[in-house]
Design a protein around this motif. Structure first.
Motif, PDB file in Angstrom:
ATOM      1  N   GLU A  95      15.918 115.512 -37.175  1.00 34.02           N
ATOM      2  CA  GLU A  95      16.076 115.687 -35.727  1.00 34.02           C
ATOM      3  C   GLU A  95      16.860 114.530 -35.112  1.00 34.02           C
TER       4      GLU A  95
ATOM      5  N   THR B 116      20.563 114.942 -33.309  1.00 34.47           N
ATOM      6  CA  THR B 116      20.731 114.500 -31.928  1.00 34.47           C
ATOM      7  C   THR B 116      21.753 113.380 -31.835  1.00 34.47           C
ATOM      8  N   SER B 117      21.724 112.481 -32.794  1.00 33.51           N
ATOM      9  CA  SER B 117      22.651 111.342 -32.790  1.00 33.51           C
ATOM     10  C   SER B 117      24.106 111.784 -32.879  1.00 33.51           C
TER      11      SER B 117
ATOM     12  N   VAL C 256      25.478 114.424 -31.548  1.00 34.76           N
ATOM     13  CA  VAL C 256      25.890 114.803 -30.194  1.00 34.76           C
ATOM     14  C   VAL C 256      26.110 113.553 -29.345  1.00 34.76           C
ATOM     15  N   VAL C 257      25.181 112.610 -29.428  1.00 35.19           N
ATOM     16  CA  VAL C 257      25.276 111.366 -28.659  1.00 35.19           C
ATOM     17  C   VAL C 257      26.544 110.597 -29.038  1.00 35.19           C
TER      18      VAL C 257
ATOM     19  N   THR D 141      25.492 120.751 -18.002  1.00 34.08           N
ATOM     20  CA  THR D 141      24.476 119.847 -18.536  1.00 34.08           C
ATOM     21  C   THR D 141      23.517 119.367 -17.462  1.00 34.08           C
TER      22      THR D 141
ATOM     23  N   THR E 125      14.205 114.604 -24.833  1.00 32.17           N
ATOM     24  CA  THR E 125      15.582 115.101 -24.907  1.00 32.17           C
ATOM     25  C   THR E 125      16.462 114.581 -23.777  1.00 32.17           C
ATOM     26  N   TRP E 126      15.861 114.040 -22.702  1.00 35.21           N
ATOM     27  CA  TRP E 126      16.677 113.639 -21.545  1.00 35.21           C
ATOM     28  C   TRP E 126      17.707 112.561 -21.868  1.00 35.21           C
TER      29      TRP E 126
ATOM     30  N   MET F 297      19.584 112.205 -24.510  1.00 37.72           N
ATOM     31  CA  MET F 297      20.742 112.887 -25.087  1.00 37.72           C
ATOM     32  C   MET F 297      21.491 113.659 -24.003  1.00 37.72           C
ATOM     33  N   ARG F 298      20.772 114.342 -23.154  1.00 37.00           N
ATOM     34  CA  ARG F 298      21.420 115.114 -22.089  1.00 37.00           C
ATOM     35  C   ARG F 298      22.143 114.200 -21.104  1.00 37.00           C
TER      36      ARG F 298
ATOM     37  N   VAL G  90      23.534 111.304 -21.863  1.00 41.07           N
ATOM     38  CA  VAL G  90      24.761 110.850 -22.536  1.00 41.07           C
ATOM     39  C   VAL G  90      25.818 111.948 -22.506  1.00 41.07           C
ATOM     40  N   VAL G  91      25.412 113.201 -22.721  1.00 44.08           N
ATOM     41  CA  VAL G  91      26.375 114.312 -22.675  1.00 44.08           C
ATOM     42  C   VAL G  91      26.971 114.423 -21.269  1.00 44.08           C
TER      43      VAL G  91
END
Length: 184
Positions: free
Chosen positions: A64, A68-69, A71-72, A127, A151-152, A154-155, A157-158
């Protein structure tokens, strides 16, 4: 902010491809942080493999965290990739066209940057509700009771990476439009 980057590895270090500014330093810092994340992910994966094979005790949540990383890392490094002219693109058409017709070629490349602004803007816009929901509902990723994380981040950073990439595209569009005017 130039697209023309030195890719001849024998020629030595290229000159700086973008003027120094607070914005430039910000996105270059995010790029460096993305590289640190890459290093940490590599260390995590190696330690997990060693623990799995030597001690028969893998680290919970590695899959996981790695997913996630990725995407980041992409969104941390996207604006700097644009800034330094390292974004993948089809040079087969645009570069010869700019050499043959500099004014029209630069304006066409500015139009491509406007499309990039739109694409990154759509990503940022889409996003925002996901970030808001992740923050408000305390959304987590992973397996409850074993390994979870929010999850926030990552979101966030997106959203930030897409917004900064849109700004960088805007700077490139303005630069190309101005350079096209110089070829009048």
């Amino acid at each position: 902010m130039s697209y023309e980057a030195n890719t001849d590895l024998e020629a030595g270090p290229p000159p700086p491809s973008a003027p120094t500014s607070a914005f430039g330093r910000l996105i270059d810092s995010l790029n460096a942080f993305g590289s640190v994340v890459i290093g940490l992910v590599m260390v995590l994966m190696v330690v997990d493999v060693l623990m799995r094979n030597l001690l028969n005790h893998p680290i919970d949540g590695v899959a996981e965290l790695v997913a996630t990383s990725i995407v980041v890392i992409v969104f941390l490094q996207l604006p700097a990739t644009l800034r330094h002219g390292r974004m993948s693109r089809a040079d087969l058409f645009i570069d010869p066209y700019i050499l043959k017709r500099p004014r029209a070629g630069k304006r066409l490349r500015a139009v491509f940057s406007v499309v990039g602004i739109f694409a990154c803007g759509v990503i940022a816009y889409a996003t925002w509700p996901l970030l808001s929901r992740a923050w408000g509902n305390d959304e987590f990723l992973g397996i409850e009771g074993i390994f979870t994380f929010p999850t926030w981040p990552m979101r966030l950073v997106v959203l930030g990476g897409a917004a900064l990439a849109a700004i960088q595209y805007a700077l490139l569009a303005v630069q190309d439009w101005r350079e096209a005017g110089e070829h009048a």
